[in-house]
Design an enzyme around this catalytic site. Structure first.
Site, PDB file in Angstrom:
ATOM      1  N   LYS A  30       0.832  -1.220   0.000  1.00  0.00           N
ATOM      2  CA  LYS A  30       0.000   0.000   0.000  1.00  0.00           C
ATOM      3  C   LYS A  30       0.862   1.263   0.000  1.00  0.00           C
ATOM      4  O   LYS A  30       0.667   2.154  -0.821  1.00  0.00           O
ATOM      5  CB  LYS A  30      -0.914  -0.016   1.227  1.00  0.00           C
ATOM      6  CG  LYS A  30      -1.521   1.323   1.610  1.00  0.00           C
ATOM      7  CD  LYS A  30      -2.349   1.184   2.873  1.00  0.00           C
ATOM      8  CE  LYS A  30      -2.705   2.490   3.520  1.00  0.00           C
ATOM      9  NZ  LYS A  30      -1.566   3.228   4.091  1.00  0.00           N
ATOM     10  N   ASN A  31       1.810   1.313   0.919  1.00  0.00           N
ATOM     11  CA  ASN A  31       2.577   2.554   1.050  1.00  0.00           C
ATOM     12  C   ASN A  31       3.585   2.749  -0.080  1.00  0.00           C
ATOM     13  O   ASN A  31       4.183   3.817  -0.187  1.00  0.00           O
ATOM     14  CB  ASN A  31       3.278   2.616   2.407  1.00  0.00           C
ATOM     15  CG  ASN A  31       2.293   2.870   3.538  1.00  0.00           C
ATOM     16  OD1 ASN A  31       1.109   3.111   3.281  1.00  0.00           O
ATOM     17  ND2 ASN A  31       2.748   2.808   4.762  1.00  0.00           N
ATOM     18  N   ARG A  84      -4.953  10.448   3.476  1.00  0.00           N
ATOM     19  CA  ARG A  84      -3.708  11.142   3.781  1.00  0.00           C
ATOM     20  C   ARG A  84      -2.810  11.278   2.535  1.00  0.00           C
ATOM     21  O   ARG A  84      -2.182  12.306   2.309  1.00  0.00           O
ATOM     22  CB  ARG A  84      -2.983  10.337   4.869  1.00  0.00           C
ATOM     23  CG  ARG A  84      -1.588  10.785   5.176  1.00  0.00           C
ATOM     24  CD  ARG A  84      -1.599  12.009   6.051  1.00  0.00           C
ATOM     25  NE  ARG A  84      -0.253  12.498   6.280  1.00  0.00           N
ATOM     26  CZ  ARG A  84       0.008  13.642   6.854  1.00  0.00           C
ATOM     27  NH1 ARG A  84      -0.973  14.406   7.255  1.00  0.00           N
ATOM     28  NH2 ARG A  84       1.234  14.038   7.040  1.00  0.00           N
ATOM     29  N   CYS A  94      -6.050   8.131   8.537  1.00  0.00           N
ATOM     30  CA  CYS A  94      -6.408   7.527   9.812  1.00  0.00           C
ATOM     31  C   CYS A  94      -6.238   8.521  10.946  1.00  0.00           C
ATOM     32  O   CYS A  94      -5.352   9.372  10.923  1.00  0.00           O
ATOM     33  CB  CYS A  94      -5.506   6.333  10.073  1.00  0.00           C
ATOM     34  SG  CYS A  94      -6.032   4.867   9.201  1.00  0.00           S
ATOM     35  N   ARG A 100      -0.944  14.751  12.525  1.00  0.00           N
ATOM     36  CA  ARG A 100      -0.558  14.617  11.127  1.00  0.00           C
ATOM     37  C   ARG A 100      -0.493  15.963  10.388  1.00  0.00           C
ATOM     38  O   ARG A 100      -1.188  16.163   9.394  1.00  0.00           O
ATOM     39  CB  ARG A 100      -1.482  13.637  10.399  1.00  0.00           C
ATOM     40  CG  ARG A 100      -1.576  12.308  11.092  1.00  0.00           C
ATOM     41  CD  ARG A 100      -2.102  11.218  10.221  1.00  0.00           C
ATOM     42  NE  ARG A 100      -1.048  10.600   9.445  1.00  0.00           N
ATOM     43  CZ  ARG A 100      -1.163   9.434   8.846  1.00  0.00           C
ATOM     44  NH1 ARG A 100      -2.278   8.779   8.924  1.00  0.00           N
ATOM     45  NH2 ARG A 100      -0.171   8.927   8.143  1.00  0.00           N
ATOM     46  N   PRO A 101       0.344  16.871  10.845  1.00  0.00           N
ATOM     47  CA  PRO A 101       0.497  18.138  10.125  1.00  0.00           C
ATOM     48  C   PRO A 101       1.251  17.941   8.803  1.00  0.00           C
ATOM     49  O   PRO A 101       1.819  16.862   8.573  1.00  0.00           O
ATOM     50  CB  PRO A 101       1.326  18.996  11.088  1.00  0.00           C
ATOM     51  CG  PRO A 101       2.032  18.033  11.974  1.00  0.00           C
ATOM     52  CD  PRO A 101       1.230  16.765  12.008  1.00  0.00           C
ATOM     53  N   ILE A 102       1.246  18.963   7.964  1.00  0.00           N
ATOM     54  CA  ILE A 102       1.956  18.866   6.681  1.00  0.00           C
ATOM     55  C   ILE A 102       2.999  19.979   6.533  1.00  0.00           C
ATOM     56  O   ILE A 102       3.442  20.286   5.438  1.00  0.00           O
ATOM     57  CB  ILE A 102       0.972  18.871   5.483  1.00  0.00           C
ATOM     58  CG1 ILE A 102       0.024  20.072   5.566  1.00  0.00           C
ATOM     59  CG2 ILE A 102       0.207  17.576   5.394  1.00  0.00           C
ATOM     60  CD1 ILE A 102      -0.786  20.292   4.303  1.00  0.00           C
ATOM     61  N   ASP A 103       3.379  20.563   7.679  1.00  0.00           N
ATOM     62  CA  ASP A 103       4.326  21.684   7.640  1.00  0.00           C
ATOM     63  C   ASP A 103       5.656  21.327   6.976  1.00  0.00           C
ATOM     64  O   ASP A 103       6.237  22.132   6.245  1.00  0.00           O
ATOM     65  CB  ASP A 103       4.557  22.217   9.069  1.00  0.00           C
ATOM     66  CG  ASP A 103       5.008  21.121  10.029  1.00  0.00           C
ATOM     67  OD1 ASP A 103       4.437  20.017   9.962  1.00  0.00           O
ATOM     68  OD2 ASP A 103       5.921  21.353  10.837  1.00  0.00           O
ATOM     69  N   ASP A 152       3.397   1.272  12.155  1.00  0.00           N
ATOM     70  CA  ASP A 152       2.204   0.616  11.599  1.00  0.00           C
ATOM     71  C   ASP A 152       1.977  -0.778  12.190  1.00  0.00           C
ATOM     72  O   ASP A 152       0.904  -1.351  12.030  1.00  0.00           O
ATOM     73  CB  ASP A 152       2.309   0.513  10.071  1.00  0.00           C
ATOM     74  CG  ASP A 152       2.064   1.861   9.408  1.00  0.00           C
ATOM     75  OD1 ASP A 152       1.587   2.785  10.088  1.00  0.00           O
ATOM     76  OD2 ASP A 152       2.363   1.996   8.209  1.00  0.00           O
ATOM     77  N   ILE A 173       6.228   7.770  17.038  1.00  0.00           N
ATOM     78  CA  ILE A 173       5.980   8.448  15.756  1.00  0.00           C
ATOM     79  C   ILE A 173       4.640   9.200  15.768  1.00  0.00           C
ATOM     80  O   ILE A 173       4.583  10.376  15.463  1.00  0.00           O
ATOM     81  CB  ILE A 173       5.991   7.447  14.576  1.00  0.00           C
ATOM     82  CG1 ILE A 173       7.244   6.559  14.607  1.00  0.00           C
ATOM     83  CG2 ILE A 173       5.858   8.187  13.242  1.00  0.00           C
ATOM     84  CD1 ILE A 173       8.544   7.246  14.267  1.00  0.00           C
ATOM     85  N   ARG A 214      -9.029  -0.544   3.886  1.00  0.00           N
ATOM     86  CA  ARG A 214      -8.162   0.496   3.314  1.00  0.00           C
ATOM     87  C   ARG A 214      -6.783  -0.065   2.974  1.00  0.00           C
ATOM     88  O   ARG A 214      -6.120   0.450   2.065  1.00  0.00           O
ATOM     89  CB  ARG A 214      -7.974   1.644   4.310  1.00  0.00           C
ATOM     90  CG  ARG A 214      -9.190   2.526   4.471  1.00  0.00           C
ATOM     91  CD  ARG A 214      -8.871   3.736   5.306  1.00  0.00           C
ATOM     92  NE  ARG A 214      -7.648   4.361   4.791  1.00  0.00           N
ATOM     93  CZ  ARG A 214      -6.991   5.329   5.394  1.00  0.00           C
ATOM     94  NH1 ARG A 214      -7.409   5.781   6.542  1.00  0.00           N
ATOM     95  NH2 ARG A 214      -5.904   5.839   4.864  1.00  0.00           N
TER      96      ARG A 214
END
Ligand code: UD1
Length: 431
Positions: A22-23, A92, A116, A121-124, A320, A342, A412
């Site tokens: 998946k990833n 995501r 999820c 889960r920021p995107i900075d 995970d 994490i 998912r």
């Protein structure tokens, strides 16, 4: 109807082939946008995250065709319209489109990514790094508006080796002018796989899988056919399932060289791994060839606890697999400590496990798990993807029937966990 019923308590016996990753496939689908033509991907897992990503790609003008596990994507008519929010908002990986849309079209609008519920889960880090390459990014109420007519190679240092930010930088750098040097890059195998894919399209990348990745921009990419590697997290899930439920299981197409930390953990639990390609040492270590192989697992039924495991970026223990590990340790002999380093909100599954009879005490980022032997069947709820898989592990090991609601979270990332559990002798129904 969105639940699984699992009748647990019997040792496993059977074999399962591990699906495509998946990833790996999600950023590769994004990377396919960089080439204005046809890309063919083999071994694509039939998971709902891939289906959502394909809907998003269609929203940007791509055509897609699935033939079994083969995907054909034509990005010839890509445009920079809005991604369908229904899909981008819940996934995501939609943030992963930013680098490739900018690289291909020089502009993009992306609804804020979902995914999820396992932390803030920021995107900075993504935004800061892309800005250093010349992107102008505006955070609007509904999403991010981005323009980058002439991306430029840059020397970028990530403050944390974020997987997604590393992927986004690489995706834009492939079409940037000059060379990008990315320091403190994530070293996850999925980064290496993305780079292998991009190189198969004509990109110039060195250092993939190390902390420093160097990408020299190219004018043109070309058609490619590429096979997605097997999923190390699915393999790890089924290994921990075997550990918890006991029995004898064959897993096929396992990327064992990517699972050193998991193999070491299994060895500590008293689970035995055997395989032609597995040059096992007693501690489950040892250098392995980088090719998928078959492995035979034996678990005594009551595994050993007494473990202290912290999640960490690769090659550390994967976040995970933290919930699946916790589920397995509930059945162990002795007390274990699991530390999540994490994602801060990744202990939600503990509440459900406690309902099944587990003895878990959470203090900040640490969970102390006292193995209670047998769990019991219960009505529980998946709150996120890997937590849902952890409940399947607990259910297969538990005495009696467990009903796991919100199955769609599990779908998912697991192609067909019902088929796989049945293949291992677990009695499971979907309702
Ligand atoms: C990817 C994986 C996910 C895995 C995770 C860590 C995909 C589709 N998902 O997620 O399954 O659990 O790697 O191995 O590949 N962070 C920031 N700012 C940012 C980006 C990240 O603070 O801009 C933080 C996150 O909140 C988190 C940590 O960095 O605490 C790790 O995130 P990251 O490595 O980016 O994970 P993802 O790419 O989202």
């Amino acid at each position: 109807m969105d639940y699984l019923e699992i009748e647990g308590g019997s040792p496993l016996c059977g074999e399962v082939r591990i699906q495509g990753s998946k990833n790996a496939v999600l950023p590769i689908l994004s990377a396919a946008l960089l080439y204005p033509g046809v890309t063919v991907l083999e071994n694509c897992p039939g998971i709902s995250d891939v289906a959502s990503m394909l809907e998003i790609l269609k929203g940007y003008g791509c055509t897609t065709l699935r033939e079994g596990n083969k995907l054909i994507i034509d990005a010839g008519n890509l445009h920079s319209g809005r991604a369908p929010e229904d899909y981008a908002g819940v996934m995501r990986s939609s943030i992963m489109l930013l680098g490739s849309l900018l690289g291909r079209l020089g502009e993009a609008f992306l609804p804020y990514p979902g995914g999820c519920v396992i932390g803030k889960r920021p995107i900075d880090l993504h935004l800061k790094a892309l800005r250093e390459m010349g992107a102008q990014l505006q955070e609007e109420p509904e999403g991010i508006r981005a323009v980058c007519a002439h991306p430029k190679g840059a020397r970028i240092r990530l403050p944390f080796p974020s997987v997604g930010a590393t992927e986004n930088v690489i995706l834009l750098a492939v079409r940037a002018e000059g060379t990008t040097v990315l320091e403190n890059a994530a070293r996850e195998p999925e980064i290496t796989e993305l780079c292998r894919f991009l190189c198969s399209m004509g990109a110039r990348i060195r250092g993939a899988g190390t902390g420093t990745v160097m990408v020299t921009g190219v004018q043109r990419l070309h058609e490619t056919e590429f096979t997605i590697m097997p999923d190390r997290i699915v393999a790890g899930t089924y290994m921990l399932l075997t550990a918890a439920a006991g029995g004898k299981v064959i897993l096929r197409d396992v990327p064992l060289w990517q699972l050193a930390s998991v193999r070491k953990t299994l060895a500590g639990m008293g689970v035995r791994l055997e395989g032609k390609d597995l040059k096992e040492t007693k501690k489950g270590e040892g250098k392995l060839d980088e090719k998928a192989s078959d492995v035979l697992l034996f678990s005594p039924g009551r595994i050993r606890g007494g473990l202290q495991i912290s999640t960490a970026p690769y090659p550390g223990f994967p976040t995970d697999l933290q919930s699946p590990l916790m589920a397995a340790l509930c059945t162990a002999e002795g007390e274990s400590v699991v530390e999540e380093r994490i994602f801060e909100a990744r202990f939600k599954t503990a509440e459900e496990l406690i309902r099944m009879g587990a003895d878990i005490c959470i203090q900040g980022s640490r969970a102390c798990i006292r193995g209670t032997g047998r769990l019991h069947g219960e009505r529980v709820e998946a709150r996120e993807l890997r937590g849902g898989a952890a409940l399947c592990i607990a259910a297969a090991a538990a005495e009696g029937k467990t009903t796991i609601h919100q199955y769609h979270y599990i779908a998912r990332g697991y192609e067909n966990i019902i088929r796989d559990l049945k293949a291992l002798g677990v009695v499971v129904n979907y309702g």
